[in-house]
Structures are given as structure tokens and as C-alpha cells.
Design a protein around this motif. Structure first.
Motif, PDB file in Angstrom:
ATOM      1  N   PRO A  60       0.842  -1.199   0.000  1.00  0.00           N
ATOM      2  CA  PRO A  60       0.000   0.000   0.000  1.00  0.00           C
ATOM      3  C   PRO A  60       0.876   1.248   0.000  1.00  0.00           C
ATOM      4  CG  PRO A  60       0.025  -1.016   2.175  1.00  0.00           C
ATOM      5  CD  PRO A  60       0.780  -1.940   1.265  1.00  0.00           C
ATOM      6  N   TYR A  61       0.546   2.199  -0.841  1.00  0.00           N
ATOM      7  CA  TYR A  61       1.345   3.420  -0.981  1.00  0.00           C
ATOM      8  C   TYR A  61       1.132   4.305   0.245  1.00  0.00           C
ATOM      9  CZ  TYR A  61       3.790   6.929  -3.832  1.00  0.00           C
ATOM     10  OH  TYR A  61       4.708   7.806  -4.344  1.00  0.00           O
ATOM     11  N   ASN A  81      -4.658  -1.606 -11.039  1.00  0.00           N
ATOM     12  CA  ASN A  81      -5.858  -1.087 -10.378  1.00  0.00           C
ATOM     13  C   ASN A  81      -6.187  -1.932  -9.160  1.00  0.00           C
ATOM     14  OD1 ASN A  81      -6.404   0.852 -12.524  1.00  0.00           O
ATOM     15  ND2 ASN A  81      -6.969  -0.920 -13.762  1.00  0.00           N
ATOM     16  N   LYS A  82      -6.447  -1.285  -8.036  1.00  0.00           N
ATOM     17  CA  LYS A  82      -6.793  -2.061  -6.844  1.00  0.00           C
ATOM     18  C   LYS A  82      -8.194  -2.635  -7.005  1.00  0.00           C
ATOM     19  CE  LYS A  82      -8.435   1.847  -4.015  1.00  0.00           C
ATOM     20  NZ  LYS A  82      -8.246   2.562  -2.727  1.00  0.00           N
ATOM     21  N   PRO A  85     -12.033  -1.499  -3.143  1.00  0.00           N
ATOM     22  CA  PRO A  85     -12.023  -0.041  -2.986  1.00  0.00           C
ATOM     23  C   PRO A  85     -11.646   0.423  -1.581  1.00  0.00           C
ATOM     24  CG  PRO A  85     -14.277  -0.868  -3.184  1.00  0.00           C
ATOM     25  CD  PRO A  85     -13.363  -2.002  -3.524  1.00  0.00           C
ATOM     26  N   ASP A  89      -4.365   3.010  -1.567  1.00  0.00           N
ATOM     27  CA  ASP A  89      -3.970   3.203  -2.958  1.00  0.00           C
ATOM     28  C   ASP A  89      -2.588   2.592  -3.185  1.00  0.00           C
ATOM     29  OD1 ASP A  89      -6.278   4.522  -3.751  1.00  0.00           O
ATOM     30  OD2 ASP A  89      -5.504   6.488  -3.162  1.00  0.00           O
ATOM     31  N   ASN A  91       1.110   2.846  -5.786  1.00  0.00           N
ATOM     32  CA  ASN A  91       1.924   3.783  -6.557  1.00  0.00           C
ATOM     33  C   ASN A  91       1.945   3.350  -8.024  1.00  0.00           C
ATOM     34  OD1 ASN A  91       3.850   5.430  -7.672  1.00  0.00           O
ATOM     35  ND2 ASN A  91       5.498   4.860  -6.283  1.00  0.00           N
TER      36      ASN A  91
END
Length: 256
Positions: A60-61, A81-82, A85, A89, A91
Motif C-alpha cells: 500500500p502506498y 488497479n486495486k 475499494p 492506494d 503507486n
């Protein structure tokens, strides 16, 4: 005081196979931090989840490597794309390099990338990695180079990186850092450990100012067979259980 991160466990939400991959990948992030190879929240390790979807796990960023847990890892698709939701997010620059490798190398289940001082320093040297130590021989038998093209955001760079990597498992990204691949997290980590050590040794040897003795080419040509003997054919899996035990003693939170 900043509140500690509270990441709900995902163990009951994923398959047993995915959970084991999450534990191994979280362990790799913690080990990178333990050895001082992290770069704040930057650089990445990705691992492919078996299945027709070709989904991946990545960090995770915004989380430090010593904070990452099995449940905090983000499941993403082939485009970065994750899929959940509610996850952190990721990177986009991070997965550009990784997706380039994963998309053409079925054997590259895990891709590891670092920005260590020593790795970047050697990547700036015109001659690259030299055969100065036993450690250097293992990556030199399977090493590629890729020239710097700026921050890895452009889709068109992927094809050039793929062509440069070919079937190799070690890569020096010029002016950028180091990259290793493996059939498992354990394999990629052992590769990075050896490549990083080779870079450290090279810089210290060069700093001595003495004449450097290079290992002959005929020894280099036999190193891959010797590597299999040294690891009893187990590769990274020989050292990985001990590394996990070390983390369980000192930093067991990765399993959450």
C-alpha cells in the motif's frame, strides 16, 4: 502522537494459498526494512496470485516497509488497479516496472526492486557489477542492464525493459537501482540479498585504492551449477524458514 494503523485481518476472506503469499510478501517487506534496504515508502515487491485472473499483491502506498502486514497488502489487476475499494492506494510508477516483468515471464512470480545507496552507486558505474567476489558471481551469471528513462510511468518503456531483461533473474537499472525476480518470494529475496552484498563489497574494494583482482571467466561459467549444490537444489527456500523465524522473534507483526 500518530495513531497506529489498524488494518482488519483478511485471513478469513482469502484462500489459504493467497494468505501464505501475503505472509511471505509482508515478511519480505519487513526484511527489506530490517536490512536497511528500504527507501521510505518507495520501491516495491510484487507477487502474482495463482489463477487465470493474473492478479498481484503489492504494498500500500504510504506505509513504511516495517508497518506492512499480510492484511494490508493490496490486490491489484494487470493494470495496477486495486480490486478492493477499501484498500490503500498503490503507486502507479511502482507497478509499471513490475507489470512489464510479470507480463512476459511466467516464472517471475515475485519481482523485487530496491533503491539502496550501494545498488544505485554501482548502477551509475560504466562497468557495472564486476567479478570481484564470490557473491558477485551468482548475479553475473544471470544479469541484465536497463538504461534510465526517467521515472517509470511511460507505457512504451515496458517493451525496452522486457527486451533488456530477457530470461535473466537479476537486473541493474542504470542510475536507479536493483531488481530481482524469482519463482517465489524466497527466491527473489535471496537474489536481492546476494546482489546487494556484491554491490557493497565492490564499493568497499574500490574505495581501498588497491589494485583489484578479478575472478577468471572460467570460474564464472560454472557458478550456476555450484549454486544448486550450495543450496541443495532448494534455492531461496533453504534460507527462508530461518528468516521467518528471525522475524517471528523480533518483528512478528507481519503475520497479521
Amino acid at each position: 502522537m500518530s495513531a497506529p494503523l489498524n488494518i482488519p485481518s483478511k485471513q478469513s476472506q482469502v484462500s489459504e494459498q493467497e494468505w501464505q503469499l501475503r505472509v511471505d510478501l509482508a515478511a519480505a517487506y519487513r526484511l527489506i526494512a530490517m536490512y536497511g534496504w528500504d527507501d521510505l515508502i518507495f520501491t516495491h515487491i510484487s507477487v502474482r496470485i495463482p489463477g487465470p485472473e493474473h492478479h498481484f499483491l503489492i504494498n500500500p502506498y504510504g506505509m513504511m516497509f516495517d508497518e506492512i502486514t499480510a492484511s494490508s497488502l493490496v490486490r491489484i489487476d494487470q493494470h495496477g488497479n486495486k480490486l478492493n475499494p477499501d484498500d490503500f492506494d498503490v503507486n502507479p510508477a511502482g507497478f509499471t516496472i513490475h507489470s512489464a516483468v510479470h507480463s512476459i515471464r511466467e516464472d517471475a512470480a515475485c519481482v523485487m526492486h530496491t533503491h539502496t545507496t550501494e545498488g544505485v552507486a554501482v548502477s551509475t558505474q560504466k562497468h557495472g557489477l564486476l567479478p570481484l567476489s564470490q557473491q558477485s558471481l551468482f548475479p553475473l551469471s544471470n544479469l541484465a542492464y536497463h538504461d534510465y528513462e526517467g521515472v517509470a510511468l511511460r507505457e512504451d518503456e515496458k517493451a525496452r525493459l522486457q527486451a533488456d531483461l530477457g530470461t535473466n533473474n537479476f537486473m541493474i537499472l542504470r542510475n536507479h537501482g536493483l531488481l530481482t525476480t524469482g519463482t517465489s518470494v524466497a527466491e527473489a529475496f535471496l537474489g536481492m540479498y546476494i546482489l546487494q552484498r556484491a554491490c557493497e563489497i565492490q564499493l568497499q574494494a574500490m574505495a581501498s585504492g588497491d589494485t583489484l583482482v578479478h575472478i577468471p571467466d572460467d570460474i564464472l561459467s560454472t557458478i550456476q551449477a555450484q549454486a544448486k549444490q550450495v543450496t541443495k537444489g532448494m534455492g531461496g527456500q533453504l534460507a527462508w524458514p530461518g528468516l521467518l523465524r528471525k522475524l517471528d522473534r523480533t518483528d512478528p507483526g507481519f503475520r497479521n
